[in-house]
Design an enzyme around this catalytic site. Structure first.
Site, PDB file in Angstrom:
ATOM      1  N   GLY A 197       0.813  -1.212   0.000  1.00 41.04           N
ATOM      2  CA  GLY A 197       0.000   0.000   0.000  1.00 41.04           C
ATOM      3  C   GLY A 197       0.842   1.255   0.000  1.00 41.04           C
ATOM      4  N   ALA A 198       2.006   1.185  -0.648  1.00 44.77           N
ATOM      5  CA  ALA A 198       3.008   2.242  -0.515  1.00 44.77           C
ATOM      6  C   ALA A 198       2.658   3.525  -1.248  1.00 44.77           C
ATOM      7  CB  ALA A 198       4.363   1.736  -0.997  1.00 44.77           C
ATOM      8  N   ASP A 207      -1.920  -7.094  -6.673  1.00 38.03           N
ATOM      9  CA  ASP A 207      -3.217  -7.156  -6.006  1.00 38.03           C
ATOM     10  C   ASP A 207      -3.073  -8.152  -4.862  1.00 38.03           C
ATOM     11  OD1 ASP A 207      -5.787  -7.554  -5.108  1.00 38.03           O
ATOM     12  OD2 ASP A 207      -6.604  -8.190  -7.039  1.00 38.03           O
ATOM     13  N   SER A 243      -6.331  -0.588  12.916  1.00 35.05           N
ATOM     14  CA  SER A 243      -7.148   0.591  13.201  1.00 35.05           C
ATOM     15  C   SER A 243      -7.719   0.469  14.603  1.00 35.05           C
ATOM     16  CB  SER A 243      -8.295   0.685  12.187  1.00 35.05           C
ATOM     17  OG  SER A 243      -9.239   1.665  12.575  1.00 35.05           O
ATOM     18  N   TYR A 257     -14.972  -3.170   7.987  1.00 35.50           N
ATOM     19  CA  TYR A 257     -13.628  -2.624   8.192  1.00 35.50           C
ATOM     20  C   TYR A 257     -13.115  -2.966   9.590  1.00 35.50           C
ATOM     21  CZ  TYR A 257      -9.864   0.849   8.457  1.00 35.50           C
ATOM     22  OH  TYR A 257      -8.649   1.472   8.604  1.00 35.50           O
ATOM     23  N   LYS A 287      -9.939  -5.454  10.651  1.00 35.60           N
ATOM     24  CA  LYS A 287      -8.788  -4.962  11.409  1.00 35.60           C
ATOM     25  C   LYS A 287      -8.633  -5.685  12.746  1.00 35.60           C
ATOM     26  CE  LYS A 287      -7.362  -1.870   8.468  1.00 35.60           C
ATOM     27  NZ  LYS A 287      -6.037  -1.967   7.835  1.00 35.60           N
ATOM     28  N   ILE A 313      -6.484   9.419  10.526  1.00 32.84           N
ATOM     29  CA  ILE A 313      -5.230   9.920   9.956  1.00 32.84           C
ATOM     30  C   ILE A 313      -5.582  10.888   8.835  1.00 32.84           C
ATOM     31  CG2 ILE A 313      -3.000   9.329   8.951  1.00 32.84           C
ATOM     32  CD1 ILE A 313      -3.472   6.441   9.851  1.00 32.84           C
TER      33      ILE A 313
END
Length: 259
Positions: free
Chosen positions: A17-18, A70, A153, A166, A170, A199
């Site tokens: 995810g850079a 992916d 998260s 989500y 997490k 964030i």
């Protein structure tokens, strides 16, 4: 960006995810520390990833490879990640799992019929993270050292109505890291997660669509601001360094005191 004190110069780091707001900040922080990087993201982020890689190589004189991947596609990961790692380095010092997606908005409760959205979030956030770890872990076991850090998260620690898929994805990763720590004792590898709150990234700004929503969100944080990506990147560097060599199987909640 004072990062050289972490002792990461010459280390070899993978960041998923850079191309994202947080992932790019993590990559920049490692580069500023003198670490070499293998950066991954999806094909749609190719231009952003290329720009980031070129910039980091020029500014910090490090080795920086990219891989379009992916992570939710197990065949894609199995076929391409190992080849890229072998072309990058013989030893992986740290893997940082930043890749993730969120709901389309703040309110998608379990009762809605958007099952495709649920599947996609679980596939990328949970199974994507697991796919990457399964490829990297055997190499770390063989070299008898390593460090795996997953960005999760505070939604995976608390229960926040409306973001169930989500939060569940997490929470599962938090538990995954604990299991990895318990199942790999004396391996020389540490496994930890970091659970940020809000964030200040383009993703958050796409969700916080009014000043009222922004004010309500900030009022829930005792520090009275959103985290900057660098706030979280600093914690990643700490966990990646020998300064954190007694921290294993933990989830560090970094949310400004929000709950």
């Amino acid at each position: 960006m004072l990062t050289l004190s972490y002792g990461l110069k010459g280390k070899n780091i993978i960041v998923t995810g850079a191309a994202g707001g947080l992932g790019s900040s993590v990559a920049k922080s490692f580069a500023a520390s003198g670490a070499n990087l293998l950066l991954t993201d999806i094909d749609l982020k190719k231009k952003t990833l290329n720009r980031l890689s070129k910039s980091l190589k020029k500014k910090y004189n490090i080795k920086c490879h990219i891989l379009l991947l992916d992570i939710s596609n197990r065949d894609d990961v199995c076929a391409n990640l190992e080849i890229s790692i072998n072309g990058f380095t013989k030893k992986i010092d740290c893997l940082v799992n930043c890749a993730a997606i969120y709901h389309k908005n703040f309110w998608e409760p379990i009762g809605t019929k958007n099952i495709e959205g649920w599947d996609k979030i679980i596939d990328i956030n949970l199974f994507g993270t697991l796919n990457i770890i399964r490829q990297v872990l055997p190499k770390m076991i063989k070299q008898k050292s390593g460090n795996i850090i997953s960005i999760t998260s505070d939604s995976g620690v608390d229960t926040i109505p409306g973001e169930s898929a989500y939060g569940i994805s997490k929470a599962a990763i938090n538990k995954l890291m604990v299991y990895l720590a318990r199942e790999n004792p004396k391996s020389g590898i540490r496994f930890n997660s970091i659970a940020p709150g809000y964030i200040d990234t383009p993703l958050l700004r796409s969700l916080v669509k009014t000043k009222k929503i922004e004010k309500e969100a900030i009022n829930s944080i005792p520090i009275s601001r959103f985290a900057k990506p660098q706030d979280i990147a600093n914690v990643v560097l700490f966990l990646a360094s020998d300064k954190a060599n007694y921290i294993n199987g933990e989830c560090l909640v970094v949310n400004g005191g929000r709950y």
